[in-house]
Design an enzyme around this catalytic site. Structure first.
Site, short mmCIF file in Angstrom:
data_model
loop_
_atom_site.label_atom_id
_atom_site.label_comp_id
_atom_site.label_asym_id
_atom_site.label_seq_id
_atom_site.Cartn_x
_atom_site.Cartn_y
_atom_site.Cartn_z
N ASP A 56 -6.78 -6.42 -6.07
CA ASP A 56 -6.35 -7.17 -4.88
C ASP A 56 -7.46 -8.13 -4.47
O ASP A 56 -8.09 -7.97 -3.41
CB ASP A 56 -6.00 -6.19 -3.74
CG ASP A 56 -5.44 -6.90 -2.52
OD1 ASP A 56 -4.93 -8.04 -2.67
OD2 ASP A 56 -5.52 -6.34 -1.41
N CYS A 108 -3.31 -13.71 -3.68
CA CYS A 108 -2.95 -14.21 -2.34
C CYS A 108 -3.27 -15.70 -2.23
O CYS A 108 -3.37 -16.24 -1.14
CB CYS A 108 -3.68 -13.40 -1.26
SG CYS A 108 -5.47 -13.51 -1.36
N PHE A 136 -11.64 -4.38 -5.28
CA PHE A 136 -11.57 -5.17 -4.04
C PHE A 136 -10.93 -4.29 -2.95
O PHE A 136 -9.96 -4.66 -2.32
CB PHE A 136 -10.75 -6.46 -4.22
CG PHE A 136 -11.16 -7.30 -5.40
CD1 PHE A 136 -12.24 -8.17 -5.30
CD2 PHE A 136 -10.46 -7.24 -6.61
CE1 PHE A 136 -12.62 -8.97 -6.38
CE2 PHE A 136 -10.83 -8.01 -7.69
CZ PHE A 136 -11.91 -8.89 -7.58
N ASP A 167 -16.12 -2.54 -4.21
CA ASP A 167 -16.16 -3.73 -3.37
C ASP A 167 -17.61 -4.20 -3.32
O ASP A 167 -18.54 -3.40 -3.47
CB ASP A 167 -15.66 -3.41 -1.95
CG ASP A 167 -15.17 -4.65 -1.21
OD1 ASP A 167 -13.94 -4.84 -1.12
OD2 ASP A 167 -16.01 -5.45 -0.75
N SER A 168 -17.80 -5.51 -3.11
CA SER A 168 -19.16 -6.03 -3.01
C SER A 168 -19.74 -5.83 -1.62
O SER A 168 -20.93 -6.04 -1.41
CB SER A 168 -19.19 -7.51 -3.40
OG SER A 168 -18.24 -8.20 -2.63
N ARG A 182 0.84 -1.20 0.00
CA ARG A 182 0.00 0.00 0.00
C ARG A 182 0.87 1.25 0.00
O ARG A 182 0.60 2.22 -0.70
CB ARG A 182 -0.92 -0.01 1.24
CG ARG A 182 -2.05 -0.99 1.13
CD ARG A 182 -3.08 -0.80 2.24
NE ARG A 182 -2.67 -1.39 3.48
CZ ARG A 182 -3.16 -2.53 3.99
NH1 ARG A 182 -4.10 -3.20 3.35
NH2 ARG A 182 -2.73 -3.00 5.13
N1 SAH Z 1 -7.18 -4.29 -0.79
C1 SAH Z 1 -7.69 -4.54 0.54
C2 SAH Z 1 -7.94 -6.01 0.82
C3 SAH Z 1 -8.84 -6.72 -0.16
S1 SAH Z 1 -9.62 -8.10 0.50
C4 SAH Z 1 -6.76 -3.92 1.56
O1 SAH Z 1 -5.66 -3.46 1.20
O2 SAH Z 1 -7.10 -3.90 2.75
C5 SAH Z 1 -10.75 -8.56 -0.70
C6 SAH Z 1 -12.02 -7.71 -0.76
O3 SAH Z 1 -12.73 -8.16 -1.91
C7 SAH Z 1 -12.99 -7.84 0.38
O4 SAH Z 1 -13.28 -6.54 0.86
C8 SAH Z 1 -14.28 -8.45 -0.23
O5 SAH Z 1 -15.47 -7.86 0.29
C9 SAH Z 1 -14.13 -8.10 -1.67
N2 SAH Z 1 -14.72 -9.01 -2.66
C10 SAH Z 1 -14.64 -10.35 -2.73
N3 SAH Z 1 -15.18 -10.81 -3.88
C11 SAH Z 1 -15.60 -9.72 -4.57
C12 SAH Z 1 -16.23 -9.52 -5.85
N4 SAH Z 1 -16.48 -10.55 -6.66
N5 SAH Z 1 -16.50 -8.27 -6.24
C13 SAH Z 1 -16.22 -7.21 -5.43
N6 SAH Z 1 -15.62 -7.33 -4.23
C14 SAH Z 1 -15.32 -8.57 -3.80
#
Ligand code: SAH
Length: 400
Positions: free
Chosen positions: A304, A344, A232, A254-255, A216
């Site tokens: 991510d 990940c 995400f 994000d979802s 980040r």
């Molecule tokens: N980038 C973030 C961590 C991401 S974790 C950080 O630095 O803190 C993954 C995220 O993806 C979660 O918030 C989850 O709610 C979201 N997510 C999972 N599947 C998804 C999808 N198909 N579409 C949108 N968001 C999604």
């Protein structure tokens, strides 16, 4: 616990190799005989087929990983003080982070990589958030809690043992306070001078994605003047760094509505310009497909995603999902734009992610250069004798 009364586990002929090479997992198929009736998590002695001592470990007959190896030196008995000294040593290896005035939250114990299989301990300001993921770690809970308490004097130690893998060990899910005070519902931590509200009891993992801390920060140095799409986004980590670095705009997708609300609160908490942030509650795949159709372009796209593959059975499907999502991301990038792409999934290697990026570039019909390779930070070390500990990988790419 151990020593002369310990249960002996005798391996099949030729199955001692991984133990000798210090791999911490022993699968049930490698065992010829169990001399005794160890309870789940009990410390045992591992012997080769000639009955030579190999190591101490803890046993769980429910798990396919029947033994997690703890100690290879026969004279170092695995008793309470062994655990206390391993915990102290792991914390001691975080000295660089402990001295970092700009960061108060990081991982203190990363299970097998820190020679403490099944145990995760994260420090969030004055609190600890823990995971006991195996019967062996679970059985030692009182010893572990008292060692952490003595060494760190946290305000409270919370347990987030609600990861699915507990069921593979025959353990129920657990989420609650272990000792001291409950952490506030939302409380503030600092990471590279940025403030975040986190939720230890209800957030993802142990409350926050500590493993992306350095990645980040890296984005902060790329962001000046850019229009950025943060896919995400969770609680906004990448976007907050981008705005701190002078981004022109951030679009957070994000979802989860709760995650987006938290992201908005975190942008305000840091005194950043909220009018430069747009929040979109959507599936990322849908959002990217729609954006590609609409012709809207960005200077940088960050991907991510959560783990797409948790076992080999899901690998092929996962690789195709990585390919698709990166292809759509490339389609919405301007010429000269930057794609930041992570995986990940432990079973997706850095090489496999690179191949997925290659096919994405072919299908998007855009030439792409890798300009940086990324991995997990120093508090999530990769143990050479345990390649499974390498799980987070990423590429910063430039579209030509
Ligand atoms: N980038 C973030 C961590 C991401 S974790 C950080 O630095 O803190 C993954 C995220 O993806 C979660 O918030 C989850 O709610 C979201 N997510 C999972 N599947 C998804 C999808 N198909 N579409 C949108 N968001 C999604």
């Amino acid at each position: 616990m151990s020593g002369h009364n310990a249960v002996d586990i005798i391996l099949k002929t030729g199955r001692e190799k991984s133990v000798l090479q210090r791999h911490p997992w022993l699968f049930s198929g490698a065992i010829a005989r169990v001399d005794g009736n160890p309870s789940p998590g009990e410390t045992v002695r591992l012997l080769d087929f000639r009955k030579n001592f190999l190591a101490y470990g803890y046993y769980n007959q429910v798990s396919q990983i029947a033994v997690r190896v703890l100690e290879w030196d026969e004279s170092n008995l695995v008793d309470d003080s062994w655990w206390e000294s391993k915990i102290a040593a792991s914390i001691g290896r975080r000295e660089k982070l402990a001295n970092d005035k700009n960061t108060d939250s990081y991982r203190l114990i990363f299970s097998e990589s820190d020679f403490l299989p099944g145990l995760v301990v994260d420090k969030y300001s004055d609190y600890l958030s823990t995971q006991f993921l195996t019967a062996g770690a679970d059985a030692l809970k009182p010893v572990i809690i008292s060692a952490l308490n003595a060494l760190l004097k946290p305000v409270g130690i919370y347990e987030r043992s609600d990861a699915e893998i507990r069921s593979l060990e025959g353990l129920p899910s657990a989420n609650g306070l272990l000792i001291g005070k409950n952490p506030p519902d939302k409380f503030e931590i600092s990471e590279n001078s940025i403030r975040y509200l986190i939720d230890i009891a209800g957030g993802h993992k142990t409350g926050h994605y500590l493993d992306q801390r350095e990645n980040r920060l890296k984005i902060r140095h790329y962001s000046a003047g850019l229009d950025i799409l943060d896919c995400f986004c969770y609680t906004g980590g990448f976007s907050i760094n981008a705005l701190t670095g002078g981004a022109n705009s951030v679009t957070l997708v994000d979802s989860s509505k709760a995650a987006l609300n938290m992201a908005q609160a975190n942008i305000e908490l840091n005194g950043l310009p909220g009018d430069k942030a747009r929040f979109v509650e959507s599936d990322v795949f849908d959002f990217l497909r729609e954006s590609a159709k609409s012709g809207k372009l960005y200077d940088m796209v960050i991907l991510d995603p959560p783990k797409f593959a948790s076992s080999k059975a899901h690998l092929k499907k996962a690789l195709s999902a990585y390919k698709d999502i990166n292809m759509y991301a490339l389609k919405v990038l301007k010429p000269g734009g930057i794609l930041v792409s992570y995986s990940c999934s432990g079973i997706v290697s850095a090489e496999a992610l690179k191949v997925a990026l290659f096919w994405a570039s072919i299908d998007a019909d855009k030439p792409v250069q890798i300009i940086e390779k990324l991995c997990q930070p120093l508090d999530h070390p990769i143990l050479l004798s345990f390649p499974e500990s390498e799980y987070l990988k990423g590429y910063i790419c430039k579209v030509l």
